[in-house]
Design a protein around this motif. Structure first.
Motif, PDB file in Angstrom:
ATOM      1  N   GLY A 187     -35.110  -8.121  17.656  1.00  0.00           N
ATOM      2  CA  GLY A 187     -34.582  -9.242  17.680  1.00  0.00           C
ATOM      3  C   GLY A 187     -33.551  -9.729  19.069  1.00  0.00           C
ATOM      4  O   GLY A 187     -33.311 -10.313  19.413  1.00  0.00           O
ATOM      5  N   GLY A 188     -33.430  -8.468  20.202  1.00  0.00           N
ATOM      6  CA  GLY A 188     -33.612  -8.792  21.897  1.00  0.00           C
ATOM      7  C   GLY A 188     -31.919  -8.920  21.569  1.00  0.00           C
ATOM      8  O   GLY A 188     -31.265  -8.911  22.103  1.00  0.00           O
ATOM      9  N   TRP A 189     -31.488  -7.308  20.262  1.00  0.00           N
ATOM     10  CA  TRP A 189     -30.151  -7.522  20.722  1.00  0.00           C
ATOM     11  C   TRP A 189     -29.085  -8.465  19.969  1.00  0.00           C
ATOM     12  O   TRP A 189     -28.365  -8.544  20.801  1.00  0.00           O
ATOM     13  N   ARG A 190     -29.869  -9.033  19.427  1.00  0.00           N
ATOM     14  CA  ARG A 190     -28.953 -10.039  19.487  1.00  0.00           C
ATOM     15  C   ARG A 190     -28.244 -10.224  18.420  1.00  0.00           C
ATOM     16  O   ARG A 190     -26.413 -10.126  18.234  1.00  0.00           O
ATOM     17  N   ARG A 191     -28.127  -8.886  17.417  1.00  0.00           N
ATOM     18  CA  ARG A 191     -26.879  -7.820  16.876  1.00  0.00           C
ATOM     19  C   ARG A 191     -27.167  -6.549  17.397  1.00  0.00           C
ATOM     20  O   ARG A 191     -28.292  -6.553  18.138  1.00  0.00           O
ATOM     21  N   LYS A 192     -25.774  -6.368  17.627  1.00  0.00           N
ATOM     22  CA  LYS A 192     -25.412  -4.966  18.156  1.00  0.00           C
ATOM     23  C   LYS A 192     -24.826  -4.071  17.286  1.00  0.00           C
ATOM     24  O   LYS A 192     -24.392  -3.763  16.609  1.00  0.00           O
ATOM     25  N   PRO A 193     -25.465  -2.493  18.603  1.00  0.00           N
ATOM     26  CA  PRO A 193     -25.045  -2.189  17.516  1.00  0.00           C
ATOM     27  C   PRO A 193     -23.361  -1.590  16.967  1.00  0.00           C
ATOM     28  O   PRO A 193     -22.977  -1.975  18.351  1.00  0.00           O
ATOM     29  N   SER A 194     -22.981  -0.752  16.507  1.00  0.00           N
ATOM     30  CA  SER A 194     -21.961  -0.095  16.683  1.00  0.00           C
ATOM     31  C   SER A 194     -21.216   0.881  16.302  1.00  0.00           C
ATOM     32  O   SER A 194     -22.429   1.942  16.671  1.00  0.00           O
ATOM     33  N   ALA A 195     -20.394   1.043  16.493  1.00  0.00           N
ATOM     34  CA  ALA A 195     -19.801   2.655  16.971  1.00  0.00           C
ATOM     35  C   ALA A 195     -20.516   3.195  15.780  1.00  0.00           C
ATOM     36  O   ALA A 195     -21.109   4.995  16.500  1.00  0.00           O
ATOM     37  N   LYS A 196     -19.930   3.490  14.641  1.00  0.00           N
ATOM     38  CA  LYS A 196     -20.737   4.468  13.725  1.00  0.00           C
ATOM     39  C   LYS A 196     -22.179   4.210  13.524  1.00  0.00           C
ATOM     40  O   LYS A 196     -22.612   4.917  12.742  1.00  0.00           O
ATOM     41  N   GLN A 197     -23.017   3.807  14.434  1.00  0.00           N
ATOM     42  CA  GLN A 197     -24.128   3.544  13.975  1.00  0.00           C
ATOM     43  C   GLN A 197     -24.795   4.561  15.284  1.00  0.00           C
ATOM     44  O   GLN A 197     -25.890   4.747  15.866  1.00  0.00           O
ATOM     45  N   ALA A 198     -24.718   3.487  16.422  1.00  0.00           N
ATOM     46  CA  ALA A 198     -24.706   4.154  17.542  1.00  0.00           C
ATOM     47  C   ALA A 198     -24.416   5.829  17.983  1.00  0.00           C
ATOM     48  O   ALA A 198     -25.902   6.400  18.271  1.00  0.00           O
ATOM     49  N   LYS A 199     -23.404   6.534  17.356  1.00  0.00           N
ATOM     50  CA  LYS A 199     -22.988   8.122  17.946  1.00  0.00           C
ATOM     51  C   LYS A 199     -24.329   8.949  16.807  1.00  0.00           C
ATOM     52  O   LYS A 199     -25.378   9.494  16.625  1.00  0.00           O
TER      53      LYS A 199
END
Length: 690
Positions: free
Chosen positions: A652-664
């Motif tokens: 989706g073009g990073w319209r929604r962005k990851p949270s820190a809890k998802q990124a790690k």
């Protein structure tokens, strides 16, 4: 004698200017120029304007401008010059002073062609870049306007003149005209098309009586070059305000390509292939042949194109931008003169009915769009933390002034209105589009200018509406407005030589990208201000962003390069790093999604670094990590699920962005499959060390 309504409007303008004077903007004439360009752009009289004061001498004569606009689509240059006076009532300006002001502005254009850019120091200012733009584009310009902005009164103006093979038109926005446009609201009376003058003859037509005397219809065929000329003169003002923001967006590439193909290959078939345009007029002048009874149109007054704006703009582009001859191109036109019916309601109904054939929904009409109505309702009902103030959303242009004037009938009401909704807490549709578009990572769209950015914003709202337009969403919007305005104020105070508005949009976009769109909006909303620490971060980022943007532009014209998506892609790779200690707005953020207002959990600079690293990957890679990592037993099924979710965000073009809890955990999975050789990836050192 000055009309009472004009005098009231002049007083209101003067109050606005006096209130806007600050240490960063101490000169009333410059504040007046900025104020008017912003308002005129909102009213559709100009696009992509920049206030720019530049004065100097060439030989024994002076030059001066106060602003400019360059329309790349129409190859048109507007140079603005200003005369402002604090005297009331407004005085009539002597004709010699007006002529002198016009000549000074045109002299600036001449100086640019003669190499002014090489004489300006430093060489990286708005003025030097504009001088280079005029020098390189002078031979290709299709139109030049010198526009005088003044709060005085002007009678006759200077007629058009020739300048280096171009026709120069002179235009005036004096206090009388400004009151008519900005005070009373735009009327169609200013748009008058003399067809006999354009073509040499009146336009033959077929007159059809309307039902019950509510309207009259005229069917005609207008030459393509005439339609192009009319569009060149009036631009988007030909398009009714409630539909203007959408005409020309849908199907632009495919439809325009087909139009262009017909114009080039089969111009005589344009009449057969094209649906034509639908227009309304306030009035029209007819001539008739007594012998044959034939009727022809001599003049159209109050012309509005309610369907076919894309056709009109495409013909103009083909003629002016691509030098395609429109000989033989004829466009069918249906002209509606409203009689006994309500004009505005009739225009609105015709717009809706005509545009349904192009699959444009009722929600596409901006001022009456449910989104804007809901925003107005939320503004009226959402109070600040102290319970005494709120923000004013100007859904319809001029509604703030109307509300203020209504409150002025009683002193107590006036005091309450100004206390609850002071001018600094007013925002309009263009503001909302600018703030949200920049934060969503589209600063290049903001750099297109208010109206064009608004077009893209509303189409994006239609294609991807926010989850909910509620009080929490509105508070987040206002917090973003506070942040954006704080950035603009800080950049103004730093007195950068050029491109302050573009730097502001890119800085906001960069901050949104670095933080994954998650900062403590609740804190900003509550305090209606940003912290000193965040202000310091903005001050540190500003020169870095300025340098990165100029480096990215290279030898290109910066103002045009900043409008390109490739520019943002380049800048996104050069954003300043976030370091400890973080400002309080960044040290923790909402984990409930980027739309969340209330913060949950602390965040560090490393968290934001992980978010950015994840957003450098595409959806296919994240899916590959999830599938192959889980099959190899290297990635837990829950982490694989996170990777699949993030793959959807990437798609989706990073319209929604990851949270820190998802990124790690996602980065840990990526590192595991990369080290095992299952997926080939190159991870940056900062990610591996996280």
């Amino acid at each position: 004698m000055t009309d009472e309504a004009v005098l009231r409007f002049a007083e209101e303008v003067q109050h606005e200017i006096e209130a806007a004077i600050t240490d960063e903007a101490p000169f009333s004439e410059e504040v007046f120029t900025h104020y008017l360009l912003e308002r005129l752009e909102d009213a559709g009289h100009c696009e992509n304007t920049f206030d720019l004061y530049q004065e100097g001498r060439i030989r024994n004569a002076t030059y001066r401008i106060d602003g400019y606009a360059f329309d790349e689509e129409r190859s048109r240059l507007d140079l603005f010059t200003t005369i402002y006076s604090a005297e009331l009532p407004p005085a009539r300006l002597p004709t010699p002073d007006v002529v002198k002001t016009f000549e000074r502005a045109l002299r600036f254009a001449s100086a640019c062609v003669d190499g002014l850019a090489s004489q300006l120091e430093p060489s990286n200012t708005d003025a030097s870049d504009l001088a280079r733009l005029i020098e390189t584009q002078a031979s290709d310009l299709t139109a030049i306007r010198i526009v005088l902005l003044t709060n005085g009164v002007i009678g006759n103006i200077k007629p058009s003149t020739e300048w280096r093979g171009h026709t120069v038109d002179y235009e005036v926005y004096d206090i009388v005209r400004l009151q008519r446009i900005l005070g009373e609201g735009e009327t169609r009376a200013d748009i008058s098309v003399d067809l006999e003058n354009l073509t040499g003859n009146p336009l033959p037509c077929l007159h059809v009586e309307g039902g019950k005397g509510e309207y009259e219809a005229y069917l005609a065929v207008v030459p393509g070059d005439v339609l192009s000329t009319v569009y060149e003169r009036y631009g988007s003002r030909l398009l009714e305000l409630n539909v203007r923001a959408f005409l020309g967006l849908r199907g632009r590439k495919s439809v325009n390509a087909e139009l262009r193909r017909t114009i080039v290959e089969q111009p005589a078939m344009f009449l057969a292939f094209n649906n034509g345009i639908v227009a309304t007029v306030d009035d029209l002048e007819l001539v008739s042949d007594e012998a044959s009874g034939a009727v022809a149109i001599r003049k159209l007054n109050g012309l509005q194109i309610v369907n076919g704006g894309q056709t009109t703009a495409s013909l103009h582009r083909a003629r002016r931008k691509e030098s395609i001859l429109l000989d033989g191109v004829a466009v069918p036109i249906k002209i509606i003169k409203v009689g006994g019916a309500d004009l505005s309601e009739m225009v609105s109904s015709i717009s809706r009915a005509a545009n349904r054939q192009n699959n444009i929904q009722l929600a596409d009409f901006s001022a009456n769009d449910p989104f804007h109505q809901e925003l107005e309702t939320l503004a009226n009902n959402t109070w600040l933390e102290d319970g005494r103030g709120r923000w004013f959303y100007e859904r319809a242009r001029g509604s703030y002034l109307a509300a203020e004037q209504k409150a002025s009938y009683r002193k107590t009401d006036q005091k309450i209105f100004r206390t609850q909704t002071p001018k600094q807490r007013r925002l309009n549709k263009l503001d909302v589009a600018r703030y949200l578009t920049a934060w969503d990572g589209l600063p290049h769209r903001v750099c297109l200018g208010g109206q064009k950015n608004f077009q893209h914003f509303m189409q994006a709202m239609k294609d991807n509406p926010p989850p909910a337009i509620d009080a929490e969403w509105f508070k987040r919007l206002i917090a973003l407005a506070v942040l954006y305005r704080a950035v603009e104020k800080k950049i103004r105070s730093m007195k950068l030589p050029a491109y302050r508005s573009q730097i502001a949009s890119y800085l906001i976009a960069g901050l949104g990208h670095r933080t994954g769109g998650r900062i403590d909006f609740k804190r900003i909303w509550s305090q209606q201000a940003i912290s000193p620490q965040l202000e310091q971060l903005i001050e540190q980022w500003t020169p870095v962003m300025d340098a990165a943007m100029r480096t990215s532009a290279g030898q290109r014209n910066p103002s045009e390069w900043y409008k390109k998506e490739d520019c943002w892609k380049d800048i996104k790779q050069q954003l300043p790093a976030l370091t400890e200690p973080l400002p309080p707005e960044l040290s923790y953020a909402g984990e409930g999604g980027a739309q969340s207002l209330a913060p949950v959990g602390t965040h560090s600079a490393a968290d934001y670094d992980r978010i950015e690293q994840v957003m450098k990957l595409d959806g296919a890679t994240l899916l590959e990590v999830a599938e192959k990592g889980q099959q190899a037993g290297l990635v837990h099924f829950r982490v694989a699920g996170i990777c699949r979710t993030l793959a959807g965000y990437a798609a989706g073009g990073w319209r929604r962005k990851p949270s820190a809890k998802q990124a790690k955990p996602a980065l840990e999975a990526i590192k595991a499959v990369a080290e095992a050789g299952i997926v080939t990836l190159e991870l940056e050192q900062s990610t591996e060390a996280s």
